[in-house]
Design an enzyme around this catalytic site. Structure first.
Site, mmCIF file in Angstrom:
data_model
loop_
_atom_site.group_PDB
_atom_site.id
_atom_site.type_symbol
_atom_site.label_atom_id
_atom_site.label_comp_id
_atom_site.label_asym_id
_atom_site.label_seq_id
_atom_site.Cartn_x
_atom_site.Cartn_y
_atom_site.Cartn_z
ATOM 1 C CG ASP A 289 -5.841 -1.628 -0.127
ATOM 2 O OD1 ASP A 289 -6.491 -2.385 -0.866
ATOM 3 O OD2 ASP A 289 -4.805 -1.051 -0.497
ATOM 4 C CE1 TYR B 83 -0.971 -0.046 1.465
ATOM 5 C CE2 TYR B 83 -1.867 -2.109 0.617
ATOM 6 C CZ TYR B 83 -1.942 -0.731 0.758
ATOM 7 O OH TYR B 83 -2.981 -0.046 0.204
ATOM 8 C CD GLU C 128 -5.312 2.761 -5.547
ATOM 9 O OE1 GLU C 128 -5.873 1.672 -5.329
ATOM 10 O OE2 GLU C 128 -4.121 2.848 -5.926
ATOM 11 C CG ASP D 234 -6.630 -2.923 -3.999
ATOM 12 O OD1 ASP D 234 -7.222 -3.350 -2.988
ATOM 13 O OD2 ASP D 234 -5.563 -2.280 -3.932
#
Length: 488
Positions: free
Chosen positions: A81, A237, A470, A84
């Site tokens: 995603d 999430y 990120e 990570d």
């Protein structure tokens, strides 16, 4: 002068002032073709599984080749995603939906830019995985990997030795939000692949549509937020509702099939709210509203009742967007964490709606002011240009684009030496040394869009600064369509 026009002029004057104060190198016209190419290249850096011979990001290698083994299923493939090494199904499905929508709206422009093939590959890498994840009519695998252990380990995906637990939703453990979002992704991709155009694959589109229909029925018949069934997903999430995903899926299924059952669902869904919230991995209200409005403008849905309310909600959101207070440097600031996510998705809706209005010979009414499609495109262009370098820091927030861009994105694979150059295993503890070291990442993850600057246009280029540094697939997916539109 009407209040709406006064607010718009304030926005435009502010942007003009910022641009005028920048050095010439920062205000030159951007190379949207190069940015578009890089945005699609980024998705190859995010691939999980066995990489194809056409792989262009050569610092990546095969990874997670046994995903799903704990349940006796093949769940290799798909996308990591963000920075990570977990495969989270909820944001992955949204990413696929947005990539597909971009091709639906701008396929001819992508083809003219020579990028349609790469866009179709990006979608298919995701849909192939989502089809495998839908292992039975009422079984959907929604996560591979343990977020907590993964986030404690700074390790290349090729070296992963953190748990690869597999998580599912089913009739007794529902997840109607993620099931409906996956239905939307597969239905949107079916619309894309069913097109009578280069890259069309009607047989594959039919397969996707079969899965989308089953998932929509599963979601309707077994309601419940997926984090209640998969608690670990909620730590990363967390879903706020399932109503927006169900409406979003119904609209895509109606576009794919024209069936009355989906049309009836749209009409009976009610105006679900989401007012003032940008489109994103958790909130699909604006996306559904934009598609319903497109169908109204095309006279495929009536402009009355629920449909008219959805259209009005979209118009209110867009009017508030173009009249919003910007950062001193001219950026929309909608989220405190990774604001770029909200900017790219809002740009996408702006340019899509502008084209829908233009095709219908219409404009956007904000109070007593009419905003033309060209004005909406201009506003979206200002935001794209900001992300690409027309900002007070003179920094492109797309990695690898321009002369100055983030050198330390918060991304495991990019920060560690390539397995192809350094095949020896790098353990978690060894990876921590790379995480904390100063200096650029080992690999440039081209096309990644970082979380972006704060409300004062400041960006701290440090991989430890995950809130700003990120990148994520769901940030990059909308900008593919935006850049294709701005290029042509």
């Amino acid at each position: 002068m009407a209040a709406g026009m006064r607010a718009l002029l304030v926005v435009l004057v502010a942007i003009a002032g910022v641009l005028a104060s920048m050095p010439a190198c920062a205000t030159a016209r951007h190379d949207y073709a190069a940015a578009l190419s890089k945005s699609l290249l980024y998705f190859e850096a995010q691939r999980s599984g066995r990489l194809p011979p056409t792989q262009r990001v050569h610092w990546r290698g095969n990874s997670a080749l046994h995903d799903g083994a704990d349940h006796g299923v093949d769940l290799t493939g798909g996308y990591y995603d963000a920075g990570d090494n977990v495969k989270f199904g909820f944001p992955m499905a949204y990413t696929v939906t947005m990539l597909s929508w971009g091709v639906v709206e701008h396929g001819a422009r992508l083809a003219a830019a020579g990028e349609l093939g790469h866009a179709l590959e990006a979608v298919r890498w995701g849909t192939d995985y989502l089809v495998k994840a839908h292992a039975a009519a009422e079984t959907l695998y929604v996560q591979v990997g343990d977020g907590d252990s993964d986030h404690m380990c700074w390790e290349r995906p090729e070296d992963m030795d953190t748990p690869r637990n597999t998580y599912m939703v089913n009739a007794s453990h529902p997840g109607s939000d993620v099931a409906a979002e996956t239905a939307a992704a597969l239905a949107a991709a079916a619309v894309m692949f069913s097109a009578r155009a280069p890259g069309g694959d009607r047989k594959y589109a039919s397969t996707l549509l079969t899965h989308a229909k089953q998932l929509f029925e599963f979601a309707k018949n077994h309601r419940g937020l997926y984090q209640n069934s998969v608690p670990s997903a909620g730590n990363f999430y967390r879903s706020s509702s399932d109503e927006d995903e169900l409406l979003w899926a119904a609209v895509w299924l109606y576009m794919a099939t024209g069936d009355e059952e989906y049309k009836a669902y749209i009409a009976g869904a009610g105006n679900l709210g989401g007012a003032g919230q940008p489109l994103g991995w958790d909130n699909k209200h604006v996306g559904a509203q934009a598609l319903v409005t497109k169908l109204i403008l095309q006279e495929k849905l009536p402009n009355d009742g629920q449909h008219a309310q959805l259209k009005s909600s979209l118009e209110n959101f867009l009017c508030s967007t173009v009249q919003a207070k910007l950062t001193p440097g001219g950026m929309l600031y909608l989220e405190n964490w990774a604001n770029s996510q909200a900017v790219t998705s809002t740009m996408f809706v702006l340019v899509a709606h502008a084209d829908h209005l233009a095709a219908a010979g219409a404009s956007l009414q904000c109070g007593g002011t009419n905003l033309t499609p060209a004005q909406l495109i201009s506003f979206a262009r200002s935001q794209a240009d900001y992300l690409l370098g027309k900002n007070p820091m003179g920094m492109s927030y797309m990695v690898g684009y321009g002369d100055r861009y983030p050198l330390q994105p918060h991304h495991r694979g990019a920060s560690l030496p390539s397995i192809n150059a350094n095949p020896a295993k790098i353990t978690c503890s060894e990876g921590n040394n790379y995480f904390h070291r100063p200096g650029p990442n080992s690999n440039v993850i081209e096309g990644a869009i970082v979380g972006g600057p704060d409300a004062n246009d400041h960006y701290n280029d440090s991989r430890e600064n995950y809130m700003q540094a990120e990148p994520a697939t769901y940030t990059a997916a909308p900008i593919v369509g935006v850049l294709a539109r701005l290029l042509h």
